[in-house]
Design an enzyme around this catalytic site. Structure first.
Site, PDB file in Angstrom:
ATOM      1  N   LYS A 262       0.857  -1.205   0.000  1.00  0.00           N
ATOM      2  CA  LYS A 262       0.000   0.000   0.000  1.00  0.00           C
ATOM      3  C   LYS A 262       0.885   1.244   0.000  1.00  0.00           C
ATOM      4  O   LYS A 262       1.788   1.350   0.834  1.00  0.00           O
ATOM      5  CB  LYS A 262      -0.892  -0.026   1.247  1.00  0.00           C
ATOM      6  CG  LYS A 262      -1.769   1.210   1.428  1.00  0.00           C
ATOM      7  CD  LYS A 262      -2.752   0.986   2.577  1.00  0.00           C
ATOM      8  CE  LYS A 262      -3.652   2.180   2.829  1.00  0.00           C
ATOM      9  NZ  LYS A 262      -3.013   3.241   3.593  1.00  0.00           N
ATOM     10  N   HIS A 286      -1.891   7.809   1.054  1.00  0.00           N
ATOM     11  CA  HIS A 286      -2.216   7.799   2.484  1.00  0.00           C
ATOM     12  C   HIS A 286      -3.278   8.866   2.810  1.00  0.00           C
ATOM     13  O   HIS A 286      -3.258   9.505   3.859  1.00  0.00           O
ATOM     14  CB  HIS A 286      -0.940   8.059   3.292  1.00  0.00           C
ATOM     15  CG  HIS A 286      -0.860   7.313   4.595  1.00  0.00           C
ATOM     16  ND1 HIS A 286       0.008   6.276   4.819  1.00  0.00           N
ATOM     17  CD2 HIS A 286      -1.534   7.463   5.765  1.00  0.00           C
ATOM     18  CE1 HIS A 286      -0.114   5.840   6.064  1.00  0.00           C
ATOM     19  NE2 HIS A 286      -1.056   6.543   6.653  1.00  0.00           N
TER      20      HIS A 286
HETATM   21  C1  LIG Z   1      -7.359   9.050  10.519  1.00  0.00           C
HETATM   22  C2  LIG Z   1      -6.613   8.205   9.541  1.00  0.00           C
HETATM   23  C3  LIG Z   1      -5.709   7.254  10.010  1.00  0.00           C
HETATM   24  C4  LIG Z   1      -5.030   6.432   9.101  1.00  0.00           C
HETATM   25  N1  LIG Z   1      -4.197   5.455   9.577  1.00  0.00           N
HETATM   26  C5  LIG Z   1      -3.579   4.631   8.710  1.00  0.00           C
HETATM   27  C6  LIG Z   1      -2.787   3.561   9.179  1.00  0.00           C
HETATM   28  O1  LIG Z   1      -2.640   3.338  10.374  1.00  0.00           O
HETATM   29  N2  LIG Z   1      -2.162   2.777   8.257  1.00  0.00           N
HETATM   30  C7  LIG Z   1      -2.296   2.989   6.904  1.00  0.00           C
HETATM   31  O2  LIG Z   1      -1.716   2.253   6.103  1.00  0.00           O
HETATM   32  N3  LIG Z   1      -3.081   3.979   6.443  1.00  0.00           N
HETATM   33  C8  LIG Z   1      -3.718   4.796   7.299  1.00  0.00           C
HETATM   34  N4  LIG Z   1      -4.522   5.791   6.835  1.00  0.00           N
HETATM   35  C9  LIG Z   1      -4.693   5.950   5.374  1.00  0.00           C
HETATM   36  C10 LIG Z   1      -5.904   5.147   4.876  1.00  0.00           C
HETATM   37  O3  LIG Z   1      -5.665   3.773   4.994  1.00  0.00           O
HETATM   38  C11 LIG Z   1      -6.210   5.476   3.417  1.00  0.00           C
HETATM   39  O4  LIG Z   1      -5.046   5.350   2.645  1.00  0.00           O
HETATM   40  C12 LIG Z   1      -6.782   6.887   3.259  1.00  0.00           C
HETATM   41  O5  LIG Z   1      -7.636   7.196   4.309  1.00  0.00           O
HETATM   42  C13 LIG Z   1      -7.528   7.012   1.946  1.00  0.00           C
HETATM   43  O6  LIG Z   1      -7.981   8.313   1.757  1.00  0.00           O
HETATM   44  P1  LIG Z   1      -9.487   8.761   2.127  1.00  0.00           P
HETATM   45  O7  LIG Z   1      -9.512   8.965   3.593  1.00  0.00           O
HETATM   46  O8  LIG Z   1      -9.651  10.030   1.357  1.00  0.00           O
HETATM   47  O9  LIG Z   1     -10.412   7.655   1.686  1.00  0.00           O
HETATM   48  C14 LIG Z   1      -5.225   6.604   7.710  1.00  0.00           C
HETATM   49  C15 LIG Z   1      -6.149   7.550   7.259  1.00  0.00           C
HETATM   50  C16 LIG Z   1      -6.835   8.337   8.152  1.00  0.00           C
HETATM   51  C17 LIG Z   1      -7.844   9.330   7.627  1.00  0.00           C
END
Ligand SMILES: Cc1cc2nc3c(=O)[nH]c(=O)nc-3n(C[C@H](O)[C@H](O)[C@H](O)COP(=O)(O)O)c2cc1C
Length: 393
Positions: A262, A286
């Site tokens: 990812k 991310h």
């Molecule tokens: C509050 C928050 C915490 C996140 N924590 C992680 C995480 O621990 N590990 C990870 O791989 N991605 C993390 N992400 C990224 C999400 O997996 C994802 O890539 C992202 O939210 C996609 O964009 P979107 O919020 O516009 O759908 C996080 C996203 C948010 C909003």
């Protein structure tokens, strides 16, 4: 009960309607952690805006009595072409946290990806869902902690590892700095004091947080001989959790199941992931939380799809707020997408009921969009259903 009624009310028509509800329920620091992005938030905004550059090419006067939304991911049949992305600290948003999200995903017949930075034990999260659950891995706590988590994930029945490669250091999320997120999560009581008033403004959230026992350490980051990683050590551990391609090879020795990478944003990294044994990748920045000013995920999706040339599954995430966004990503070559904030706003606003409602909104959007497009199934979507700007070719 009150929360269930509120999310079923006419106020929540689309995902965006959850934002003000979430903002009202949780403290500013928690809302901004969820809502915000890195630095100037250019990529955060662009992730959503870019969907407007792609328009639909419907086929009218076509009957589509039943739309088939099913898709296959890593060999699993899912009822929906979207999964729930790993979202760290979900238990801060609502005590149900990761367990609630996994249960809602399972009931909808889709996959849930559990973040390393979770407040619930991975065994409990897996037990909450009958659908596939994947474990997202950071090397927090070093290789020994990662090895222990991988073994627990195997025993608990997780179906895949999702290795996030875009976090060599944490991006600077300026809202979190201003709100004292670091001090609140891992500071001393004295360091917390200046940031407490915003929390006292949300007594309902505070009561549920305290009844839940406050935020525990990280139960899935267990350094052997030391126990779960305490919150005071989280920031330092994240700073040392970079994953390299060499680490991926090491992970592949330990985990015999599917590995998903990812955080791919170029065709080169997509091909590298194939060489390193990944069976799927997620085109992802991310959610605009790491390096600001990288392109929107959708914008680079065609490049990555072309580069991997059908050798592995391509997923994408970033900016999905409507079913129409999911359709556009699939037309541009994604097998499925991950939704992050789309369900996390629902979780913060109303716990498990909010996640159910968010999934239902996206599902209904998808079905309606397919019908309006004159396309009978997700499997039939392709580039002929969209116009992309000439500059993308
Ligand atoms: C509050 C928050 C915490 C996140 N924590 C992680 C995480 O621990 N590990 C990870 O791989 N991605 C993390 N992400 C990224 C999400 O997996 C994802 O890539 C992202 O939210 C996609 O964009 P979107 O919020 O516009 O759908 C996080 C996203 C948010 C909003």
């Amino acid at each position: 009960m009150k929360t269930s009624r509120s999310v079923a009310s006419p106020r929540v028509v689309c995902i965006e309607d959850f934002r003000p509800l979430a903002r009202r329920r949780v403290p500013q620091s928690v809302f901004d952690y969820l809502d915000g992005g890195a630095e100037g938030e250019v990529t955060l905004r662009e992730n959503c805006r870019v969907f407007e550059d792609v328009s639909f090419r419907p086929r009218h006067a076509v009957v589509t009595p039943e739309c088939n939304l099913r898709t296959r991911v890593l060999g699993f049949e899912l009822s929906l072409p979207f999964m729930l992305a790993p979202v760290g600290y979900s238990r801060l948003m609502h005590p149900g946290g990761e367990v609630a999200a996994a249960r809602a995903a399972g009931q909808a017949g889709t996959a849930y990806i559990l973040s390393t930075i979770s407040g619930h034990r991975l065994e409990d999260v897996k037990a909450a869902s009958n659908a596939p659950v994947f474990y997202q891995l950071y090397l927090m706590g070093g290789r020994a902690a990662a090895e222990a988590a991988i073994e627990r994930a195997r025993v608990a029945g997780f179906s895949a590892l999702v290795v996030t490669i875009d976090t060599p250091v944490s991006g600077i999320r300026e809202r979190d700095f201003r709100n004292g997120m670091k001090e609140l999560v891992s500071g001393s009581p004295l360091q917390k004091i200046p940031f407490l008033p915003q929390i006292l403004l949300r007594p309902g959230w505070l009561a549920s947080f305290l009844l839940d026992g406050g935020l525990p350490g990280l139960p899935n980051v267990v350094v052997p001989g030391k126990g779960p990683l305490p919150l005071v050590d989280v920031a330092a551990a994240l700073a040392e959790s970079a994953v390299t391609w060499a680490d991926l090879r090491w992970i592949r020795e330990l985990w015999r199941g599917p590995i998903v990478v990812k955080g791919v944003l170029t065709g080169d990294d997509g091909r590298r992931a194939i060489d390193e044994g990944a069976v799927a990748i997620s085109v992802s920045n991310h959610g605009g939380r790491q390096l600001d000013c990288v392109p929107a995920s959708l914008r680079v999706l065609p490049e990555v799809v072309e580069a991997v040339n059908g050798q592995i599954e391509v997923w994408m995430d970033g900016g999905i707020r409507r079913g129409g966004d999911i359709v556009k990503a699939i037309c541009l070559g994604a097998r499925a997408v991950l939704c992050g904030r789309a369900y996390a706003y629902g979780l913060a606003a109303a716990g498990e009921a909010g996640v159910h409602r968010a999934i239902e909104i996206l599902r209904a959007d998808l079905e309606r969009t397919l019908r309006l497009l004159g396309c009978p199934s997700v499997a039939d979507l392709d580039r002929s259903y969209v116009n992309v700007p000439k500059s993308w070719d």
